[in-house]
Design a protein around this motif. Structure first.
Motif, PDB file in Angstrom:
ATOM      1  N   GLU A 118     -10.149   5.888  -3.096  1.00 48.71           N
ATOM      2  CA  GLU A 118      -9.563   4.690  -3.684  1.00 48.71           C
ATOM      3  C   GLU A 118      -8.410   4.188  -2.824  1.00 48.71           C
ATOM      4  OE1 GLU A 118      -7.093   3.199  -7.487  1.00 48.71           O
ATOM      5  OE2 GLU A 118      -7.711   5.306  -7.443  1.00 48.71           O
ATOM      6  N   ALA A 119      -7.583   5.125  -2.379  1.00 48.21           N
ATOM      7  CA  ALA A 119      -6.455   4.750  -1.515  1.00 48.21           C
ATOM      8  C   ALA A 119      -6.955   4.085  -0.237  1.00 48.21           C
ATOM      9  CB  ALA A 119      -5.618   5.981  -1.190  1.00 48.21           C
ATOM     10  N   LEU A 169      -9.784   2.423   0.198  1.00 49.42           N
ATOM     11  CA  LEU A 169     -10.271   1.084  -0.134  1.00 49.42           C
ATOM     12  C   LEU A 169      -9.108   0.126  -0.328  1.00 49.42           C
ATOM     13  CD1 LEU A 169     -13.084   2.010  -2.676  1.00 49.42           C
ATOM     14  CD2 LEU A 169     -13.405   1.000  -0.415  1.00 49.42           C
ATOM     15  N   ALA A 170      -8.020   0.657  -0.835  1.00 47.86           N
ATOM     16  CA  ALA A 170      -6.861  -0.195  -1.112  1.00 47.86           C
ATOM     17  C   ALA A 170      -6.203  -0.730   0.148  1.00 47.86           C
ATOM     18  CB  ALA A 170      -5.835   0.582  -1.941  1.00 47.86           C
ATOM     19  N   LEU A 171      -6.630  -0.246   1.281  1.00 52.30           N
ATOM     20  CA  LEU A 171      -6.097  -0.791   2.526  1.00 52.30           C
ATOM     21  C   LEU A 171      -6.755  -2.113   2.898  1.00 52.30           C
ATOM     22  CD1 LEU A 171      -5.717   2.436   4.668  1.00 52.30           C
ATOM     23  CD2 LEU A 171      -3.914   0.804   4.175  1.00 52.30           C
ATOM     24  N   SER A 172      -7.793  -2.487   2.170  1.00 53.98           N
ATOM     25  CA  SER A 172      -8.518  -3.693   2.558  1.00 53.98           C
ATOM     26  C   SER A 172      -7.668  -4.963   2.594  1.00 53.98           C
ATOM     27  CB  SER A 172      -9.763  -3.877   1.684  1.00 53.98           C
ATOM     28  OG  SER A 172      -9.412  -3.979   0.341  1.00 53.98           O
ATOM     29  N   PRO A 173      -6.713  -5.143   1.684  1.00 55.35           N
ATOM     30  CA  PRO A 173      -5.902  -6.364   1.825  1.00 55.35           C
ATOM     31  C   PRO A 173      -5.182  -6.429   3.167  1.00 55.35           C
ATOM     32  CG  PRO A 173      -5.583  -5.412  -0.343  1.00 55.35           C
ATOM     33  CD  PRO A 173      -6.407  -4.427   0.429  1.00 55.35           C
ATOM     34  N   TRP A 216       0.839  -1.199   0.000  1.00 53.39           N
ATOM     35  CA  TRP A 216       0.000   0.000   0.000  1.00 53.39           C
ATOM     36  C   TRP A 216       0.875   1.251   0.000  1.00 53.39           C
ATOM     37  CZ3 TRP A 216      -0.896   4.339   2.905  1.00 53.39           C
ATOM     38  CH2 TRP A 216      -2.069   5.040   2.615  1.00 53.39           C
ATOM     39  N   PHE A 229      -6.165 -12.905  -3.226  1.00 53.74           N
ATOM     40  CA  PHE A 229      -7.000 -13.777  -2.430  1.00 53.74           C
ATOM     41  C   PHE A 229      -7.116 -15.071  -3.197  1.00 53.74           C
ATOM     42  CE2 PHE A 229      -7.945  -9.510  -1.269  1.00 53.74           C
ATOM     43  CZ  PHE A 229      -7.747  -9.591   0.091  1.00 53.74           C
ATOM     44  N   ILE A 274      -7.057   9.310   2.549  1.00 51.56           N
ATOM     45  CA  ILE A 274      -7.672   8.017   2.799  1.00 51.56           C
ATOM     46  C   ILE A 274      -9.189   8.137   2.891  1.00 51.56           C
ATOM     47  CG2 ILE A 274      -7.853   6.173   4.528  1.00 51.56           C
ATOM     48  CD1 ILE A 274      -4.802   6.678   4.983  1.00 51.56           C
ATOM     49  N   LEU A 289     -15.369   0.685   5.367  1.00 52.13           N
ATOM     50  CA  LEU A 289     -15.641  -0.452   4.492  1.00 52.13           C
ATOM     51  C   LEU A 289     -17.000  -1.057   4.811  1.00 52.13           C
ATOM     52  CD1 LEU A 289     -12.164  -2.218   4.480  1.00 52.13           C
ATOM     53  CD2 LEU A 289     -13.293  -1.164   2.527  1.00 52.13           C
ATOM     54  N   TYR A 318      -2.902  11.301  -3.562  1.00 45.53           N
ATOM     55  CA  TYR A 318      -1.751  10.609  -3.011  1.00 45.53           C
ATOM     56  C   TYR A 318      -1.475  11.053  -1.592  1.00 45.53           C
ATOM     57  CZ  TYR A 318      -0.713   8.623  -7.476  1.00 45.53           C
ATOM     58  OH  TYR A 318      -0.779   7.912  -8.615  1.00 45.53           O
ATOM     59  N   VAL A 319      -0.948  10.125  -0.904  1.00 45.20           N
ATOM     60  CA  VAL A 319      -0.587  10.428   0.462  1.00 45.20           C
ATOM     61  C   VAL A 319       0.777  11.080   0.432  1.00 45.20           C
ATOM     62  CG1 VAL A 319      -0.023   9.435   2.662  1.00 45.20           C
ATOM     63  CG2 VAL A 319      -1.841   8.472   1.290  1.00 45.20           C
ATOM     64  N   TYR A 342       0.534   4.129  -2.746  1.00 49.69           N
ATOM     65  CA  TYR A 342      -0.188   5.348  -2.434  1.00 49.69           C
ATOM     66  C   TYR A 342       0.594   6.379  -1.654  1.00 49.69           C
ATOM     67  CZ  TYR A 342      -4.223   2.892  -4.147  1.00 49.69           C
ATOM     68  OH  TYR A 342      -5.104   2.220  -4.937  1.00 49.69           O
TER      69      TYR A 342
END
Lengths: 153, 153
Positions: free
Chosen positions: B88-89, B91-95, A103, A130, B69, B37, B2-3, A107
């Motif tokens: 989007e960023a 959501l990308a933390l979900s993994p 991540w 997954f 975020i 989420l 972007y962060v 990002y």
DNA sequence: GAGACTGAGTTCGGAATCCGAACTCAGTAG
DNA sequence: CTACTGAGTTCGGATTCCGAACTCAGTCTC
């Protein structure tokens, strides 16, 4: 390819991540695990590597040991000395760590040239996926993104 | 979107995860992402759901917005009201979140039946894997464990 | 054998964060 | 006019964080 949830979400009972984050969800713990993965084991080395204050390190290591993430083991008798090693449970946090690294790479701007995780055999950038063992199917985080609103984490 | 990094580093150059954890590595931020989420968007709902103190929630949301975020968007004019949505960023933390959930399931004792993530089509428990796009190969966290010591996270 | 050093902590006071509870402010509903 | 809503802010007190200095046992150097 939907991720579904099987649970009854009671109000007051703590969920898995809540409890986990209570152990590992502070500014230092994950960094300590990462340091452990990088081979750091001794008190002063954790201290120097992370720049964590000593009293905080003491408390944090004690807690991580209590929750089975690190193990405190004697490595010397003469002057008795202890070191901290990751347990199996601690090592098992690596996927989460890798996900965070990925991540960050994607990002987090303004990072100097940093690590890029690759698949050693071929050098291609690693993706985290997954994977359903019985279906033998793999799908990437992007597929998951699309369903996140319906995930009940 | 972007962060970007704002903070200064004192002694050593900051790595990706260090920077990321500076944003997301406190007791609440990841829980906020998780709540996002799960569809939570409004201030009071975050408050009730997590039991976070209001001033802290204010500060935390502000920071997460600043780092791209969450997004603060007006959803009503009459009395002007704002809600917080994951970008989007975010959501990308979900993994990473899923990896933590998986870890909790496996290693967090004294947790009774909690969430179990499954592959909806077949009901099999989900596994998180590493996946090399060019090799088309998938391997599990256990395979990764073996290399972690040589990975520079 | 005196002094410096090592590693793993502990003790200290001050600074930063956290907390719950009560308050604000604009608009709306009865 | 009063009550209520949603998104905050203000408050005092409790907790946690920090760097710096100290301890303590044993060891190394001169």
């Amino acid at each position: 390819m939907y991720v579904r949830q099987v649970m009854e979400n009671a109000r007051h009972t703590e969920t898995a991540i809540e409890e986990t984050l209570r152990v590992v969800g502070d500014r230092w713990s994950i960094l300590l695990v990462r340091a452990g993965l990088r081979g750091i084991r001794r008190f002063d080395d954790f201290c120097d590597d992370l720049g964590i204050a000593r009293p905080v390190l003491t408390e944090r290591l004690r807690r991580l040991v209590k929750f089975g993430i690190f193990e405190r083991r004697k490595y010397q008798d003469k002057p008795v000395r202890y070191e901290y090693r990751l347990t199996e449970a601690g090592l098992a946090l690596s996927p989460a760590l890798v996900a965070l690294v990925r991540w960050s790479e994607e990002y987090s701007q303004e990072l100097s040239s940093d690590v890029t995780l690759v698949h050693a055999p071929c050098g291609t950038e690693l993706e985290q996926a997954f994977w359903c063992r019985s279906c033998q199917s793999t799908f990437g985080p992007s597929a998951v993104k699309g369903v996140t609103s319906s995930i009940d984490l």
